[in-house]
Write an enzyme that holds these catalytic residues in place. Structure first.
Site, PDB file in Angstrom:
ATOM      1  N   CYS A  36       0.817  -1.220   0.000  1.00  0.00           N
ATOM      2  CA  CYS A  36       0.000   0.000   0.000  1.00  0.00           C
ATOM      3  C   CYS A  36       0.845   1.262   0.000  1.00  0.00           C
ATOM      4  O   CYS A  36       0.580   2.198  -0.758  1.00  0.00           O
ATOM      5  CB  CYS A  36      -0.997  -0.001   1.159  1.00  0.00           C
ATOM      6  SG  CYS A  36      -0.299   0.144   2.815  1.00  0.00           S
ATOM      7  N   HIS A 101      -2.371   1.196   7.071  1.00  0.00           N
ATOM      8  CA  HIS A 101      -2.817   1.021   5.690  1.00  0.00           C
ATOM      9  C   HIS A 101      -3.187   2.378   5.109  1.00  0.00           C
ATOM     10  O   HIS A 101      -3.813   3.199   5.783  1.00  0.00           O
ATOM     11  CB  HIS A 101      -4.028   0.088   5.648  1.00  0.00           C
ATOM     12  CG  HIS A 101      -4.527  -0.204   4.268  1.00  0.00           C
ATOM     13  ND1 HIS A 101      -3.750  -0.793   3.299  1.00  0.00           N
ATOM     14  CD2 HIS A 101      -5.728   0.033   3.690  1.00  0.00           C
ATOM     15  CE1 HIS A 101      -4.449  -0.933   2.185  1.00  0.00           C
ATOM     16  NE2 HIS A 101      -5.661  -0.420   2.403  1.00  0.00           N
TER      17      HIS A 101
END
Length: 155
Positions: A36, A101
């Site tokens: 990510c 994230h």
């Protein structure tokens, strides 16, 4: 994790900046679908958004601090989607231990459950998603903890 519904062909790109963001996401997704922060960094680099190469938690710490005046917190997910649709670089962020994230918001999601913006992300030790809704990017139990930030300049 199941896939989110596809974006309909008739859904327009609403700004040139949004088109640039989506094109950059498409360009870098395959190379970073398993990471990510690597994905966010690659897209930011292409778009000229100043974002140091860091891991997700470090990115979140940087953009959420009051000392970083180039990033502004956005309240609700649909506000984040509206900024993205208008050509702002918008991140959905969740700080977590040991790994956080980050995902890129690209537009709103209009059908049934209009609560979730649409975007792109990589996922550590898995495969992220292209043009998916954010409810697939974060665990259901964490949805209320997700914070949205936008870069101050329109692209």
């Amino acid at each position: 994790m199941s896939q989110s519904p596809p974006l309909k062909e008739k859904d327009p790109i609403r700004s040139a900046g949004q088109g640039r963001i989506i094109n950059a996401c498409e360009k870098h997704w395959n190379a970073h679908k398993n990471n990510c922060s690597g994905f966010v960094n690659a897209v930011a680099d292409q778009l000229g958004v100043p974002l140091p190469r860091m891991q997700a938690n470090q990115i979140i710490d940087l953009i959420s601090t009051w000392k970083t005046i180039s990033w502004w917190k956005v309240g609700l997910p649909m506000e984040a989607a509206a900024y993205a649709e208008n050509g702002y670089f918008v991140l959905a962020c969740l700080k977590d231990s040991p790994y956080g994230h980050v995902a890129i918001v690209t537009s709103g999601y209009k059908p049934d459950n209009g609560r979730y913006p649409r975007g792109y992300w990589g996922t550590l030790n898995s495969v992220g998603e292209k043009n998916g809704t954010m409810n697939y990017s974060f665990r259901k139990t964490d949805e209320h903890k997700v914070a949205y930030f936008r870069y101050m300049h329109k692209l």
